[in-house]
Design an enzyme around this catalytic site. Structure first.
Site, PDB file in Angstrom:
ATOM      1  CD  GLU A  15      -1.802   3.204  -3.692  1.00 46.98           C
ATOM      2  OE1 GLU A  15      -3.533   3.333  -3.147  1.00 46.98           O
ATOM      3  OE2 GLU A  15      -2.054   2.415  -1.841  1.00 46.98           O
ATOM      4  CG  ASP A  46      -1.791   0.541   1.059  1.00 47.36           C
ATOM      5  OD1 ASP A  46      -2.726   1.234   0.294  1.00 47.36           O
ATOM      6  OD2 ASP A  46      -1.591   1.536   2.328  1.00 47.36           O
TER       7      ASP A  46
END
Length: 587
Positions: free
Chosen positions: A282, A245
């Site tokens: 990401e 993330d």
């Protein structure tokens, strides 16, 4: 068994609390800041650590939190789980990812309930399920990005045993499993790590507050803590990969970054286990060095999300032009269609160009000769792009089925590793909204008010923004599987299956050479993508168009109904109705 904890902030003593009894620990002379004790314990025995006679806190490396993130930890003994499937692994090239949130994929919201539905995904043809975060967080339901204790599995989902059953079942269906992990922050409730040591640092700030300490004093142990967690998912639970993330929020000024260290460790583990493992980042940096080889000055991650492809696609389909979509709508060569064409052929729309949304230039170019296409993940929808809309509305809420079919074709026949968001394949009408279950009243109020203020700044009224703490917000976000067999959802589901099967059958669709991809468009809604001998043709407009595909071309798949989808005429022209697309093989 050995109980140990890194607690450099303990001044005089660390006490092990085990099944209601207190036991002294001793300093480890070989590892500064570590405290250890030997004791017998059964599986499931509750335990924790008290620092300098303070309250009993859960183990930072807890494998299980039966009573929530602020309760005691539970012993998890090395079990004799009998894995039913000998899994060779599945790599990223040729993959089709499916993003899935355990708490809303089924009404039950458990790993076991989701495992019972894996046959649907095998029939769809996806290669990997990508699970949203599973670490413990307050309450029962939430997105998972407020997790703490990243070595454990959220108990309401079923805990660590249920995760093994899920992975084993997925592998039995030929499906790999990827887990979304959060290394850039810890949740606002239940995080007791700072009591033990310098897990956070005020030297850097992130949108969530102090940064995770990756480069300050004590950061060697913090990095080891996160590395150990990541490798445990891959080794003990037999996962195939991790999605990392927001890696742009991992502030790290060391010469050898945490991400390089992590990618090195994962590559070594893959060699040891003799099966492919991968890391997907990401990142909003639009930086090809994220996935470049370490010996070439890169971080060595195996893939990264391509938000620019999403933004160009979303703008072209919906006409939205607010926020970051404004840059894509304003592309000087054809507006959103031009922005989409650029991202399809050059990966980033912003590759060193000026971004009005950011007020600065952004990104750097991708060397198409060095970057295989499967290192970039392309999608039309994701948990972020749906859930961070005020009402959590999907594309299917505003697009008629033909444009949804075009979105599917652009993702599944495009050059990047495609990713679907759960329910997308049948055009689910259920929203996917932001929901929380914070047990701390102050944190709950902050979540509610923050959500209202965020969207009020964009013109949304308070009544338009769902209350994240209302249980009905989560219930609305659960998939309705009855839609799958009803028109028009059933036809869209068949289209997704057809496209995924075509992707596997046609080598041109998984060709990693980005330099061979071509895209062309005009002002009438015609959009053509060339992949080797294939032409994927689109009519995004509201009037019929004729697209030149070449004499002798053969239609392999078409969204137009059979009585409307004809073969190319003698001169190689193909008629396309409004809001439709076709995959064509040229001689």
């Amino acid at each position: 068994m050995l109980f140990e904890v890194w607690a450099p902030r303990a001044r005089e003593r660390v006490t092990l609390w085990l099944a209601g009894e207190r036991r002294a620990t001793e300093r480890d002379e070989d590892r500064p800041g570590w405290w250890c004790a030997e004791a017998d314990a059964d599986d499931g025995t509750r335990y924790g650590f008290a620092l300098d006679d303070g309250p009993v806190l859960p183990d930072p490396r807890s494998r299980r939190q039966p009573d929530g993130p602020e309760g005691p930890s539970a012993v998890v003994l090395p079990d004799a789980y009998d894995w039913r499937h000998d899994w060779p692994g599945r790599g990223l090239r040729g993959a089709v990812l499916y993003e899935l949130h355990i708490g809303t994929y089924t009404v039950e919201g458990t790993l076991d309930a989701a495992a019972d539905r894996l046959g649907e995904l095998a029939e769809l043809g996806v290669s990997h399920v990508e699970l949203l975060p599973l670490c413990p967080f307050p309450g029962v339901h939430g997105w998972g990005y407020d997790g703490v204790l990243p070595w454990a599995v959220h108990e309401p989902y079923g805990g660590p045993a249920a995760l093994k059953r899920f992975v084993d079942a997925a592998h039995g269906h030929g499906i790999g499993v990827v887990l979304d992990v959060v290394h850039n922050h810890f949740g606002p409730s239940g995080n007791r790590l700072p009591a033990f040591g310098p897990y956070l640092t005020e030297a850097h700030r992130t949108p969530w507050g102090p940064a995770v300490n990756l480069d300050g004093p004590g950061s060697d142990e913090v990095r080891a803590y996160l590395l150990g967690s990541a490798l445990r998912w891959l080794r003990e639970f037999r996962l195939d990969g991790l999605r990392l993330d927001a890696v742009h929020a991992l502030v790290d000024d060391r010469a050898r970054t945490f991400l390089e260290e992590l990618s090195t460790a994962v590559d070594r583990l893959a060699d040891e286990l003799r099966r492919p493992l991968f890391l997907i980042a990401e990142s909003d940096r639009n930086d090809p060095r994220t996935t470049a080889a370490r010996d070439a000055g890169g971080l060595g991650l195996h893939a990264q999300w391509n938000d620019d492809f999403h933004h160009g696609l979303h703008t072209a389909l919906t006409g939205e032009s607010q926020g970051y979509y404004a840059d894509f709508a304003a592309h000087p060569e054809g507006g959103a269609a031009g922005a989409l064409a650029k991202s399809l052929t050059r990966v980033w729309f912003h590759d060193g160009t000026y971004s009005a949304f950011r007020g600065r230039t952004h990104g750097r170019p991708v060397d198409l000769t060095r970057a295989p296409a499967h290192r970039f993940v392309g999608f039309a929808q994701s948990h972020d792009q749906i859930g961070n809309r005020a009402a959590g509305d999907r594309l299917s809420a505003s697009l008629e089925p033909g444009l949804s079919a075009c979105a599917a074709a652009l993702v599944l026949t495009g050059p990047f590793t495609p990713m679907l968001f759960m329910g997308e394949e049948w055009g689910a009408r259920t929203p996917w909204q932001y929901f929380t279950d914070h047990t701390d009243p102050e944190v709950a109020r902050a979540a509610q008010e923050g959500r209202r203020q965020e969207f009020a700044a964009h013109g949304w009224g308070a009544g338009d923004v769902p209350d994240p703490q209302d249980p009905a917000t989560r219930r609305r976000s659960c998939l309705d599987r009855a839609e799958r067999t009803r028109p028009p959802h059933d036809r869209l589901l068949a289209w997704y299956r057809e496209l995924i099967a075509l992707r596997r059958a046609q080598p041109d669709l998984t060709d990693p050479d980005l330099a061979t991809v071509r895209a062309a468009h005009d002002g009438s809604g015609r959009f053509v993508v060339r992949r080797g001998d294939l032409r994927i043709v689109y009519n995004l407009g509201t009037e019929p168009v004729r697209v030149q595909v070449g004499a002798g071309a053969r239609v392999l798949a078409s969204w137009d109904p059979p009585d409307a989808a004809g073969a190319p005429d003698a001169s190689g022209g193909l008629r396309l109705g409004p809001h439709t697309c076709a995959v064509v093989l040229v001689p």
